[in-house]
Design a protein around this motif. Structure first.
Motif, PDB file in Angstrom:
ATOM      1  N   ALA A 104       0.823  -1.210   0.000  1.00  0.00           N
ATOM      2  CA  ALA A 104       0.000   0.000   0.000  1.00  0.00           C
ATOM      3  C   ALA A 104       0.858   1.262   0.000  1.00  0.00           C
ATOM      4  O   ALA A 104       0.461   2.285  -0.559  1.00  0.00           O
ATOM      5  CB  ALA A 104      -0.928  -0.004   1.207  1.00  0.00           C
ATOM      6  N   ALA A 105       2.017   1.222   0.615  1.00  0.00           N
ATOM      7  CA  ALA A 105       2.865   2.415   0.719  1.00  0.00           C
ATOM      8  C   ALA A 105       3.752   2.618  -0.509  1.00  0.00           C
ATOM      9  O   ALA A 105       4.256   3.725  -0.734  1.00  0.00           O
ATOM     10  CB  ALA A 105       3.737   2.320   1.965  1.00  0.00           C
ATOM     11  N   ARG A 106       3.950   1.602  -1.329  1.00  0.00           N
ATOM     12  CA  ARG A 106       4.847   1.694  -2.472  1.00  0.00           C
ATOM     13  C   ARG A 106       4.500   2.832  -3.433  1.00  0.00           C
ATOM     14  O   ARG A 106       5.389   3.583  -3.856  1.00  0.00           O
ATOM     15  CB  ARG A 106       4.900   0.366  -3.226  1.00  0.00           C
ATOM     16  N   PRO A 107       3.230   3.052  -3.821  1.00  0.00           N
ATOM     17  CA  PRO A 107       2.935   4.164  -4.733  1.00  0.00           C
ATOM     18  C   PRO A 107       3.261   5.538  -4.144  1.00  0.00           C
ATOM     19  O   PRO A 107       3.512   6.488  -4.880  1.00  0.00           O
ATOM     20  CB  PRO A 107       1.428   4.050  -4.989  1.00  0.00           C
ATOM     21  N   TYR A 108       3.245   5.662  -2.822  1.00  0.00           N
ATOM     22  CA  TYR A 108       3.564   6.948  -2.206  1.00  0.00           C
ATOM     23  C   TYR A 108       5.075   7.161  -2.077  1.00  0.00           C
ATOM     24  O   TYR A 108       5.557   8.279  -2.143  1.00  0.00           O
ATOM     25  CB  TYR A 108       2.913   7.043  -0.818  1.00  0.00           C
ATOM     26  N   ALA A 132       7.606   5.499  -4.064  1.00  0.00           N
ATOM     27  CA  ALA A 132       8.211   5.550  -5.401  1.00  0.00           C
ATOM     28  C   ALA A 132       7.099   5.453  -6.441  1.00  0.00           C
ATOM     29  O   ALA A 132       6.807   4.370  -6.950  1.00  0.00           O
ATOM     30  CB  ALA A 132       9.214   4.412  -5.569  1.00  0.00           C
ATOM     31  N   PRO A 133       6.458   6.575  -6.787  1.00  0.00           N
ATOM     32  CA  PRO A 133       5.360   6.511  -7.756  1.00  0.00           C
ATOM     33  C   PRO A 133       5.855   6.115  -9.141  1.00  0.00           C
ATOM     34  O   PRO A 133       6.985   6.417  -9.520  1.00  0.00           O
ATOM     35  CB  PRO A 133       4.794   7.928  -7.754  1.00  0.00           C
ATOM     36  N   ALA A 134       4.999   5.443  -9.881  1.00  0.00           N
ATOM     37  CA  ALA A 134       5.338   5.010 -11.239  1.00  0.00           C
ATOM     38  C   ALA A 134       5.370   6.221 -12.164  1.00  0.00           C
ATOM     39  O   ALA A 134       4.633   7.186 -11.979  1.00  0.00           O
ATOM     40  CB  ALA A 134       4.318   3.997 -11.731  1.00  0.00           C
ATOM     41  N   ALA A 135       6.236   6.168 -13.151  1.00  0.00           N
ATOM     42  CA  ALA A 135       6.342   7.259 -14.115  1.00  0.00           C
ATOM     43  C   ALA A 135       5.087   7.311 -14.982  1.00  0.00           C
ATOM     44  O   ALA A 135       4.532   6.283 -15.366  1.00  0.00           O
ATOM     45  CB  ALA A 135       7.562   7.058 -14.999  1.00  0.00           C
ATOM     46  N   VAL A 136       4.645   8.518 -15.285  1.00  0.00           N
ATOM     47  CA  VAL A 136       3.460   8.722 -16.108  1.00  0.00           C
ATOM     48  C   VAL A 136       3.902   9.247 -17.464  1.00  0.00           C
ATOM     49  O   VAL A 136       4.684  10.190 -17.549  1.00  0.00           O
ATOM     50  CB  VAL A 136       2.505   9.733 -15.432  1.00  0.00           C
ATOM     51  N   HIS A 137       3.403   8.640 -18.515  1.00  0.00           N
ATOM     52  CA  HIS A 137       3.732   9.050 -19.872  1.00  0.00           C
ATOM     53  C   HIS A 137       2.493   9.662 -20.495  1.00  0.00           C
ATOM     54  O   HIS A 137       1.608   8.967 -20.970  1.00  0.00           O
ATOM     55  CB  HIS A 137       4.218   7.861 -20.703  1.00  0.00           C
ATOM     56  N   ALA A 138       2.420  10.978 -20.494  1.00  0.00           N
ATOM     57  CA  ALA A 138       1.233  11.659 -20.991  1.00  0.00           C
ATOM     58  C   ALA A 138       1.095  11.497 -22.501  1.00  0.00           C
ATOM     59  O   ALA A 138       0.003  11.401 -23.019  1.00  0.00           O
ATOM     60  CB  ALA A 138       1.292  13.135 -20.637  1.00  0.00           C
TER      61      ALA A 138
END
Length: 109
Positions: free
Chosen positions: A22-26, A28-34
């Motif tokens: 549950a804490a992983r996205p906070y 090290a968030p995943a890179a977003v490719h717009a």
């Protein structure tokens, strides 16, 4: 007593694992490719311009520039409308690209 201790240890491991997930996205968030689209970016020149044909002559049309390669294309519209139209036929018309030239974008960098 040993069964109760084993159960508590397993529940503690499960709780700790869920907290890490549950804490992983906070942390090290995943890179977003717009713009993950693989197509080339195009710039469509506003308005309708007179296009010179390679075989001679001129026609009204839209100018489109590929911003990745620098190639410029003209798309004849046939009229001053910003879309392909025929004054004789009311059916939708297709406009095919006419190569106009090339901008040396690599020199501008």
């Amino acid at each position: 007593m040993p069964a109760n201790r084993t159960t508590n240890v397993l529940l503690g491991l499960i709780t700790a694992s869920l907290m890490v997930l549950a804490a992983r996205p906070y942390i090290a968030p995943a890179a977003v490719h717009a713009d993950s689209n693989s197509s080339d970016p195009l710039y469509v020149e506003p308005g309708v311009h007179m296009l010179r044909l390679a075989k001679g002559g001129q026609v009204l049309g839209k100018v489109v520039v590929n911003l990745r390669t620098g190639n410029a294309y003209g798309f004849p519209t046939g009229t001053s409308d910003s879309y392909p139209a025929s004054p004789i036929d009311n059916k939708p018309q297709n406009s095919h690209a006419i190569p106009l030239g090339h901008f040396a974008l690599e020199e501008a960098r």
